[in-house]
Design a protein around this motif. Structure first.
Motif, PDB file in Angstrom:
ATOM      1  N   GLY A 130       0.819  -1.213   0.000  1.00 58.25           N
ATOM      2  CA  GLY A 130       0.000   0.000   0.000  1.00 58.25           C
ATOM      3  C   GLY A 130       0.849   1.258   0.000  1.00 58.25           C
ATOM      4  N   LYS A 131       1.952   1.243   0.743  1.00 59.20           N
ATOM      5  CA  LYS A 131       2.861   2.396   0.756  1.00 59.20           C
ATOM      6  C   LYS A 131       3.581   2.534  -0.588  1.00 59.20           C
ATOM      7  CE  LYS A 131       5.123   5.784   2.817  1.00 59.20           C
ATOM      8  NZ  LYS A 131       5.928   5.530   4.019  1.00 59.20           N
ATOM      9  N   LEU A 132       3.963   1.404  -1.183  1.00 58.36           N
ATOM     10  CA  LEU A 132       4.585   1.430  -2.500  1.00 58.36           C
ATOM     11  C   LEU A 132       3.630   2.003  -3.536  1.00 58.36           C
ATOM     12  CD1 LEU A 132       6.379  -2.044  -2.543  1.00 58.36           C
ATOM     13  CD2 LEU A 132       7.496   0.188  -2.586  1.00 58.36           C
ATOM     14  N   GLN A 133       2.371   1.612  -3.447  1.00 58.96           N
ATOM     15  CA  GLN A 133       1.391   2.122  -4.391  1.00 58.96           C
ATOM     16  C   GLN A 133       1.204   3.626  -4.234  1.00 58.96           C
ATOM     17  OE1 GLN A 133      -2.819   0.930  -4.055  1.00 58.96           O
ATOM     18  NE2 GLN A 133      -2.688   0.302  -6.205  1.00 58.96           N
ATOM     19  N   LEU A 151       0.150   4.972   4.606  1.00 62.73           N
ATOM     20  CA  LEU A 151       1.120   5.999   4.977  1.00 62.73           C
ATOM     21  C   LEU A 151       2.092   5.524   6.055  1.00 62.73           C
ATOM     22  CD1 LEU A 151      -1.195   9.141   5.137  1.00 62.73           C
ATOM     23  CD2 LEU A 151       0.651   8.750   3.493  1.00 62.73           C
ATOM     24  N   ASP A 152       1.721   4.535   6.827  1.00 60.35           N
ATOM     25  CA  ASP A 152       2.437   4.201   8.061  1.00 60.35           C
ATOM     26  C   ASP A 152       3.394   3.016   7.887  1.00 60.35           C
ATOM     27  OD1 ASP A 152       0.331   2.550   7.531  1.00 60.35           O
ATOM     28  OD2 ASP A 152      -0.182   2.203   9.635  1.00 60.35           O
ATOM     29  N   GLN A 153       4.088   2.960   6.760  1.00 60.34           N
ATOM     30  CA  GLN A 153       5.002   1.842   6.534  1.00 60.34           C
ATOM     31  C   GLN A 153       6.360   2.357   6.074  1.00 60.34           C
ATOM     32  OE1 GLN A 153       4.302  -1.477   7.104  1.00 60.34           O
ATOM     33  NE2 GLN A 153       2.360  -0.734   7.968  1.00 60.34           N
ATOM     34  N   LYS A 154       7.398   1.598   6.411  1.00 61.12           N
ATOM     35  CA  LYS A 154       8.757   1.934   5.983  1.00 61.12           C
ATOM     36  C   LYS A 154       9.058   1.219   4.677  1.00 61.12           C
ATOM     37  CE  LYS A 154      13.575   1.911   7.539  1.00 61.12           C
ATOM     38  NZ  LYS A 154      14.504   1.518   8.633  1.00 61.12           N
ATOM     39  N   LEU A 155       9.632   1.933   3.733  1.00 59.62           N
ATOM     40  CA  LEU A 155       9.915   1.359   2.420  1.00 59.62           C
ATOM     41  C   LEU A 155      11.365   0.899   2.320  1.00 59.62           C
ATOM     42  CD1 LEU A 155       8.085   3.878   0.061  1.00 59.62           C
ATOM     43  CD2 LEU A 155       7.345   1.604   0.751  1.00 59.62           C
ATOM     44  N   PRO A 156      11.644  -0.188   1.570  1.00 61.22           N
ATOM     45  CA  PRO A 156      13.025  -0.645   1.321  1.00 61.22           C
ATOM     46  C   PRO A 156      13.664   0.214   0.229  1.00 61.22           C
ATOM     47  CG  PRO A 156      11.473  -2.113   0.239  1.00 61.22           C
ATOM     48  CD  PRO A 156      10.644  -1.110   0.990  1.00 61.22           C
TER      49      PRO A 156
END
Length: 404
Positions: free
Chosen positions: A71-74, A193-198
């Protein structure tokens, strides 16, 4: 599973045929300068797609990524898509004068914003379907939207939409892609919104993808920069007609040979025999296709498509370059399958650099000598990949023997 794989191959083959026919439609309706502008629009779309993706698809497929991170990637893809669309919309109004393109070129850019917004929302769902190996669904998602081009492109060309035909027809294609994914995947838009991305992984994937795409398109930019839109139109038309089947066959070749090269990674004899046998089939197929193109009646084809001209010196040089680039792709695929993944980015960057350097001869020696320089560069890179790959295999075997 076999039926699913057949559907995937069929859909890819159908897509290549459709793209071939679409290029003929454009070639029949556009002059050489207009086709040159169309080629730059295609490059802008391709580069924008790569930036919008930003390594997302490969990351989702190759790593364990939960649905919240997806969801954050999207959301990241959507934000980048909106940003690039707004930039192109701004360019369409201020009409920055590069390549001396006309007003119709900038009018076409106005359609980019909604197209990129919709496309950005399809990246993650498509990648997740791919990762789940839902091949039947992927075949439908791949084929049905592309099939719409056979209807939209001739229609909008006849209605006089000109260069905007490309953007409108691709916008419809992307919208259909969204709807087909919605049917198979369910709810598509799942922003988080509440996620950390690699980010490091994303950037690595994006860098490699960008190098690969830029390597295949930089020559067209160099031609547009140093010659004219008309020269680019003729060059791009010839190259696209010759290379559409090649990209399809390389994709199929890689999918089929990867597991076999991996299985025989400790047997040089089997690797060489598989490389010889598989590449012979691939080269023979491409050779037959080129002979077919040359055998088509020149006068009749040029009446239908004025830029046809596949018996010219320029077209022959593009064919030779295509053969050499196939060799580079085949050897690169072998090296990656054998575990030498890291070098691929350096090889792509090297060829990108050589493409740029060789392009500097265009104003002085012309397009034909530029292609000869690219052919020589590709031959050298192919020899380098072959020698270094088998040297590393030998060194690995020698180390194993000494350890015993």
């Amino acid at each position: 599973m076999k039926n699913s794989k057949f559907l995937v191959i069929f859909s890819r083959g159908g897509n290549a045929l459709i793209q071939f026919l679409v290029v003929l439609f454009y070639g029949a309706h556009f002059s050489a300068p207009e086709f040159g502008q169309l080629s730059i629009l295609m490059i802008i779309i391709g580069l924008s797609y790569g930036v919008i993706d930003f390594g997302t698809a490969n990351t989702v497929i190759t790593r364990r990524v939960n649905r919240f991170v997806c969801g954050k990637l999207q959301l990241l893809n959507f934000t980048i898509g909106i940003f690039i669309g707004l930039i192109l919309l701004l360019f369409s109004f201020i009409q920055v004068g590069f390549f001396d393109f006309g007003e119709s070129f900038f009018d076409a850019l106005k359609y980019a914003l909604p197209m990129f917004a919709i496309y950005s929302c399809t990246i993650v769902p498509y990648a997740r379907l791919h990762k789940a190996l839902r091949l039947k669904e992927l075949a439908h998602v791949d084929f049905l939207p592309v099939f719409s081009l056979l209807i939209t492109v001739p229609t909008f060309l006849q209605l006089g939409f000109g260069l905007s035909t490309l953007m409108i027809s691709i916008g419809i294609q992307v919208s259909l892609r969204f709807l087909v994914l919605r049917y198979f995947y369910g709810s598509i838009i799942r922003f988080r919104l509440d996620q950390k991305l690699p980010l490091s992984t994303l950037f690595r994937q994006y860098s490699n993808n960008l190098a690969v795409y830029s390597t295949s398109k930089l020559d067209q930019v160099m031609v547009a920069t140093f010659l004219s839109a008309g020269s680019l139109g003729i060059y791009s038309f010839l190259k696209q007609i010759l290379n559409y089947p090649i990209s399809l066959l390389i994709a199929i070749y890689t999918q089929i040979t990867f597991p076999y090269f991996s299985r025989y990674k400790n047997s040089i004899g089997k690797i060489r025999w598989l490389l010889f046998k598989s590449s012979t089939i691939l080269f023979s197929t491409i050779f037959i296709y080129f002979i077919f193109i040359l055998a088509l009646p020149e006068k009749i084809m040029m009446e239908l498509v004025p830029m046809w001209g596949f018996r010219t010196e320029l077209a022959i040089l593009i064919m030779v370059l295509s053969f050499v680039r196939i060799a580079t792709e085949v050897l690169s695929a072998m090296a990656i399958a054998l575990g030498f993944v890291g070098r691929q980015l350096y090889i792509n960057l090297t060829f990108l650099f050589l493409t740029f350097i060789c392009g500097l001869v265009i104003p002085h020696l012309g397009l034909n000598y530029y292609l000869i320089a690219l052919i020589a560069s590709a031959i050298i890179i192919s020899i380098f990949i072959y020698i270094t790959t088998f040297n590393r295999i030998n060194n690995g075997k020698n180390r194993s023997l000494h350890s015993l």
